[in-house]
Design an enzyme around this catalytic site. Structure first.
Site, PDB file in Angstrom:
ATOM      1  N   ASP A  12      -1.982  -0.697  -6.209  1.00  0.00           N
ATOM      2  CA  ASP A  12      -2.286  -0.668  -5.037  1.00  0.00           C
ATOM      3  C   ASP A  12      -2.946   0.918  -5.853  1.00  0.00           C
ATOM      4  O   ASP A  12      -1.989   1.750  -6.288  1.00  0.00           O
ATOM      5  CB  ASP A  12      -1.637   0.024  -3.570  1.00  0.00           C
ATOM      6  CG  ASP A  12      -2.257   1.378  -2.952  1.00  0.00           C
ATOM      7  OD1 ASP A  12      -4.022   1.747  -3.305  1.00  0.00           O
ATOM      8  OD2 ASP A  12      -1.724   1.864  -2.112  1.00  0.00           O
ATOM      9  N   LYS A  32       0.771  -1.293  -0.010  1.00  0.00           N
ATOM     10  CA  LYS A  32      -0.107   0.197  -0.383  1.00  0.00           C
ATOM     11  C   LYS A  32       1.033   0.954   0.093  1.00  0.00           C
ATOM     12  O   LYS A  32       2.206   1.290   0.645  1.00  0.00           O
ATOM     13  CB  LYS A  32      -0.950   0.113   1.272  1.00  0.00           C
ATOM     14  CG  LYS A  32      -2.074  -1.185   1.066  1.00  0.00           C
ATOM     15  CD  LYS A  32      -2.643  -0.214   0.001  1.00  0.00           C
ATOM     16  CE  LYS A  32      -3.828  -2.037   0.222  1.00  0.00           C
ATOM     17  NZ  LYS A  32      -4.734  -2.201  -0.590  1.00  0.00           N
ATOM     18  N   CYS A  33      -0.289   2.944  -0.184  1.00  0.00           N
ATOM     19  CA  CYS A  33       0.888   3.687  -0.268  1.00  0.00           C
ATOM     20  C   CYS A  33       1.166   3.933   0.457  1.00  0.00           C
ATOM     21  O   CYS A  33       0.105   3.870   1.657  1.00  0.00           O
ATOM     22  CB  CYS A  33       0.110   4.713  -1.596  1.00  0.00           C
ATOM     23  SG  CYS A  33       0.668   4.385  -3.263  1.00  0.00           S
ATOM     24  N   PRO A  34       2.299   4.547   1.213  1.00  0.00           N
ATOM     25  CA  PRO A  34       3.332   5.048   0.354  1.00  0.00           C
ATOM     26  C   PRO A  34       4.136   4.450   0.588  1.00  0.00           C
ATOM     27  O   PRO A  34       5.309   4.508  -0.118  1.00  0.00           O
ATOM     28  CB  PRO A  34       4.155   6.553   0.916  1.00  0.00           C
ATOM     29  CG  PRO A  34       3.715   5.767   2.894  1.00  0.00           C
ATOM     30  CD  PRO A  34       2.552   4.432   2.935  1.00  0.00           C
ATOM     31  N   ILE A  35       4.338   3.227   0.536  1.00  0.00           N
ATOM     32  CA  ILE A  35       5.927   2.016   0.628  1.00  0.00           C
ATOM     33  C   ILE A  35       6.183   1.727  -0.590  1.00  0.00           C
ATOM     34  O   ILE A  35       7.216   2.158  -0.948  1.00  0.00           O
ATOM     35  CB  ILE A  35       4.765   0.967   0.863  1.00  0.00           C
ATOM     36  CG1 ILE A  35       4.819   0.442   2.373  1.00  0.00           C
ATOM     37  CG2 ILE A  35       6.067  -0.559   0.731  1.00  0.00           C
ATOM     38  CD1 ILE A  35       5.776   1.248   3.570  1.00  0.00           C
TER      39      ILE A  35
END
Lengths: 92, 399
Positions: free
Chosen positions: A55, A28-31
């Site tokens: 995502d 998932k963002c911000p990953i």
């Protein structure tokens, strides 16, 4: 699908070669953005990094990151199993 | 950080812990205005009867309701018989959009909206599409503003029955070119529905609307009251089963006390607007200037000058919106976010997507009436450390 959710279409063209592929599928963002920011320095100048992400936020956020960080968003290519390969060229 | 922290401000937000929270989420809902509270309590006693009946108490309720209608009409520059009270802003939009499309069915079945309208508009558009109609969504630029020329060109295309445009965007505050859009609509003979939810009671209404929708709890009225105005000469037909209330526009028993309170708040807000706008807008300018200076890798989004006075939105790189909201809540700030991790759908805000700006790490600050400069300063004092710590926890070093 709700009107207004339509996004700019991903490129139809086959995905070009990248010097480095970052697999952020399922993250998932911000990953995905954190991985990109860290790993873009592993490729030479003007080389391309492909970020694989599914995502929905990454679709908008990778090009936005490029704009903020003055790197080049080359294109976004749909993956056959869902998600995208988002290509970024290292500018500096 | 913030051990033993005790903010001084006693405030403010609906349902907030009044001892410690600075409420910065006015764009979601504005705290009840004191004038509305006062009017509500009086009208609960005086306006409880059925305004459609003929006995004394009913006549009193009807007088209150019609008085509120006349005042609301005056505030928006309409005739009283053009104005209806609905049960929410969302219902006003649904009835406005679907009723006008139904009334103009013979003119065509095309609906034009901007990509950054409130979800109530976009969901009404989706309902229209499910019924066989079409919806054209006009995109926006990086600031969230729709191009008036592009919007006008979409409106002019064959078969357009209705166009919808908001006065200001609810997530980033950017003002839309409503007056220009209205001119294009007039030239094309297409009615324009204006969603004024974020600005009514704050800014003067742009001219040229045919249908107007607004929501009382956004201007300090009670929840459960929306405003729907349909100009004389605009064809409109209820999309719902027939009902006699509100001149057959809105079904269901009128909430007279809430309508009276809503209008009391609107009147009070309009009186205060100029002074309070200037004050809040200066605080927003302070945030817009300070956040990028104090926090590395931040993008402030939305138009810097063509904006609602009370809304500012920014996105912090490498940070989850949910994490910032949680940390800000811990130190006494109520704000909201368009990031996907904070949405029930787990999708980022359609507004941020349409603008092409960063959707993660998003924070929307929207200042209610009376928001204090001291609270804004305190917000600016705690934010950099919060962002730094969250980044550090995911292995990102801030410069």
């Amino acid at each position: 699908m709700m009107a207004g959710r339509q996004k700019p279409a991903a490129d139809e063209a086959p995905q070009p070669q990248a010097a480095l592929t970052i697999d952020a599928l399922g993250r998932k963002c911000p990953i995905p953005i954190i991985m990109l920011a860290e790993q873009i320095n592993y490729v030479p100048l003007n080389a391309t990094v492909a970020v694989l992400a599914d995502d929905p936020a990454a679709f908008t956020d990778v090009p936005a990151w490029c704009r903020l960080k003055s790197h080049h968003h080359v294109g976004t290519y749909e993956l056959p199993r869902g998600g995208w390969a988002i290509h970024v060229r290292r500018n500096y | 950080m913030a051990a033993g922290f005790r903010p001084r401000r006693i405030a403010i937000g609906p349902g907030c812990d009044h001892e410690r929270v600075a409420y910065f989420d006015a764009a979601s809902t504005e705290p009840l205005h004191p004038a509305a509270r006062e009017a509500l309590i009086i009208a609960l006693d005086a306006g409880g009867a059925d305004p459609a009946r003929l006995y004394g108490a009913a006549r009193r309720a009807r007088l209150l309701l019609e008085g509120a209608r006349a005042e609301a009409a005056e505030a928006i520059g309409a005739r009283p018989d053009e104005v209806s009270f609905t049960s929410s802003g969302t219902q006003a939009v649904h009835l406005g959009v679907l009723g006008t499309l139904l009334g103009r069915r013979r003119a065509g079945r095309r609906l034009v909206t901007s990509a950054v309208e409130h979800s109530s508009v976009l969901q009404a558009a989706a309902a229209h599409e499910r019924e066989g109609g079409t919806a054209e969504v006009v995109g926006v630029g990086l600031t969230g503003r729709v191009d008036a020329g592009e919007f006008g060109a979409a409106v002019a295309r064959e078969g357009t029955a209705l166009a919808c445009l908001q006065t200001a965007n609810h997530e980033v505050g950017t003002l839309q070119p409503v007056a220009e859009a209205a001119k294009a609509c007039q030239a094309a003979g297409v009615p324009l529905l204006v969603d004024a939810a974020q600005t009514l009671g704050r800014l003067p209404l742009p001219s040229g609307w045919s249908v107007l929708a607004a929501s009382a709890h956004k201007w300090g009225g009670p929840a459960g009251v929306g405003l729907l105005a349909v100009r004389k000469g605009t064809r409109w037909r209820s999309p719902l089963p027939e009902d006699e209330r509100e001149r057959r526009r809105v079904p269901g028993f009128e909430n007279v006390p809430a309508a009276v309170a809503a209008v009391a708040a609107l009147r009070a807000r309009l009186t205060e607007a100029e002074e309070e706008n200037a004050r809040l807008s200066a605080l927003v300018d302070r945030i817009r200037e300070a956040v990028p200076r104090l926090v590395p890798d931040v993008e402030v989004v939305g138009d810097a000058t063509e904006r609602a006075p009370h809304i500012v939105t920014f996105s912090c790189l490498y940070v989850a919106g949910e994490a910032i909201l949680t940390e800000l809540d811990r130190v006494g700030f109520a704000v909201s976010s368009g990031s996907s991790c904070t949405a029930s759908t787990l999708r980022p805000s359609h507004v941020l997507e349409a603008m092409g700006v960063l959707t993660h790490g998003n924070v929307r600050v929207s200042l209610p009436r009376g928001a204090s400069g001291a609270d804004v300063d305190r917000f600016l004092a705690v934010l950099p450390e919060i962002v730094r710590r969250i980044r550090e926890s995911v292995g990102v070093k801030s410069q």
